[in-house]
Design a protein around this motif. Structure first.
Motif, PDB file in Angstrom:
ATOM      1  N   ALA A  75       0.772  -1.177   0.058  1.00 34.41           N
ATOM      2  CA  ALA A  75       0.100  -0.150  -0.073  1.00 34.41           C
ATOM      3  C   ALA A  75       0.859   1.257  -0.147  1.00 34.41           C
ATOM      4  O   ALA A  75       0.557   2.121  -0.659  1.00 34.41           O
ATOM      5  N   ILE A  76       1.904   1.209   0.970  1.00 29.70           N
ATOM      6  CA  ILE A  76       2.818   2.315   0.793  1.00 29.70           C
ATOM      7  C   ILE A  76       3.342   2.793  -0.486  1.00 29.70           C
ATOM      8  O   ILE A  76       3.404   3.903  -0.942  1.00 29.70           O
ATOM      9  N   PHE A  77       3.926   1.524  -1.275  1.00 22.84           N
ATOM     10  CA  PHE A  77       4.452   1.803  -2.638  1.00 22.84           C
ATOM     11  C   PHE A  77       3.649   2.062  -3.649  1.00 22.84           C
ATOM     12  O   PHE A  77       4.044   3.044  -4.514  1.00 22.84           O
ATOM     13  N   MET A  78       2.313   1.763  -3.434  1.00 23.19           N
ATOM     14  CA  MET A  78       1.333   1.975  -4.456  1.00 23.19           C
ATOM     15  C   MET A  78       0.901   3.489  -4.117  1.00 23.19           C
ATOM     16  O   MET A  78       0.735   4.118  -5.227  1.00 23.19           O
ATOM     17  N   GLY A  79       0.993   3.813  -3.227  1.00 23.98           N
ATOM     18  CA  GLY A  79       0.528   5.305  -2.612  1.00 23.98           C
ATOM     19  C   GLY A  79       1.629   6.396  -3.307  1.00 23.98           C
ATOM     20  O   GLY A  79       1.490   7.310  -4.036  1.00 23.98           O
ATOM     21  N   ALA A  80       3.140   5.795  -3.102  1.00 16.35           N
ATOM     22  CA  ALA A  80       4.136   6.764  -3.522  1.00 16.35           C
ATOM     23  C   ALA A  80       4.045   6.754  -4.919  1.00 16.35           C
ATOM     24  O   ALA A  80       4.464   7.568  -5.806  1.00 16.35           O
ATOM     25  N   HIS A  81       3.682   5.528  -5.851  1.00 13.40           N
ATOM     26  CA  HIS A  81       3.432   5.393  -7.248  1.00 13.40           C
ATOM     27  C   HIS A  81       2.476   6.381  -7.816  1.00 13.40           C
ATOM     28  O   HIS A  81       2.766   7.034  -8.551  1.00 13.40           O
TER      29      HIS A  81
END
Length: 287
Positions: A75-81
């Motif tokens: 979820a963190i990486f998806m948000g940053a993306h």
């Protein structure tokens, strides 16, 4: 997989690609601060996906604590993306933003052997060099103060975050339902981004809500869920490279709805990047 099954899975992956490709025009058009857009996108998508899971009887149970940590990191990486991608769109244009992001298939292919048991394939080095040449062609000038170059760099950062998110999720697609995986990612992201609602302007949602709903339902809830499900039938690198036809659809959508006309540099750079799609598509079918 047999011929008919391969074509069927490829068709669903293409539909997912078209739906997700609407993110370019919507990200550029919606007039709100980027973190606020992503909060609405995540919160509404979480509601749509939760209702779907409940209706279809899809289990929301997470098996162990380790998986919870994995869901949180994805979820963190998806948000940053998403956030870096939308800033890239606003700094440059839909064509440059999307083409920069869609270097992620090659990033995924290069990183996949580190995360899975997939054997490293030297052809991905060649594909990586093609993509780098394409990115070089996209940039009209190498000026760090240029908003277009800043957009390219943010697009590349978004690509790295997207690749890491896909590889983190890859190991779970056989264990968990794709819709359930997507629900937890957007729900976690919506919680993390709550402070943005108090720190940034949110009043423009009154005029922007139809476009935010399309972004949450069509682009996110449906498009991304179909894409995650495709990881059951393709290697992560293969699904990513086939999915990178998204800039083609995105540029067409931006032309009709935003009147954005790509330059010759964009066409040449984009052609080099998308050449990797054709190469990997042919190679994936031969396996």
């Amino acid at each position: 997989m047999n011929e008919k099954s391969h074509i069927n899975h490829l068709l669903w992956l293409t539909i997912a690609t078209i739906f997700i490709s609407t993110s370019g025009a919507l990200g550029k058009y919606i007039d709100m601060p980027t973190p606020v857009i992503i909060w609405w996108r995540s919160a509404l998508a979480a509601i749509f996906l939760l209702l779907f899971c409940l209706r279809k009887g899809i289990s929301l149970k997470i098996h162990n604590r380790k998986d919870r940590w994995t869901f949180f990191m994805s979820a963190i990486f998806m948000g940053a993306h998403w956030i870096t991608y939308f800033y890239a769109l606003k700094l440059s244009n839909v064509a440059i933003g999307m083409l920069s992001l869609f270097t992620f298939p090659v990033v995924t292919a290069l990183l996949e052997p580190v995360f899975t048991k997939a054997k490293f394939d030297p052809i991905h080095i060649v594909l990586g060099l093609l993509v780098l040449l394409g990115i070089y062609m996209l940039a009209p000038e190498f000026d760090l103060e240029s908003s277009q170059l800043q957009g390219i760099f943010l697009g590349l950062l978004s690509a790295i975050c997207y690749a890491l998110r896909i590889l983190i999720l890859k190991r779970h697609v056989a264990t968990y339902n794709g819709t359930m995986l997507m629900f937890y990612q957007v729900a976690i992201l919506a919680i993390i981004l709550i402070p943005a609602l108090f720190l940034m302007e949110t009043g423009t949602i009154k005029t922007q809500y139809p476009y935010v709903i399309v972004l949450a339902l069509l682009t996110t809830a449906i498009g991304h869920t179909l894409f995650v499900n495709s990881l059951k039938y393709f290697k992560a690198s293969t699904a990513s490279i086939i999915g990178s036809t998204q800039p083609v659809f995105g540029i067409i959508i931006a032309y009709f709805f935003l009147n954005e006309i790509p330059t010759i540099h964009t066409f040449v750079g984009g052609a080099l990047i998308l050449t990797t799609v054709i190469i990997e598509s042919i190679r994936s079918k031969a396996k």
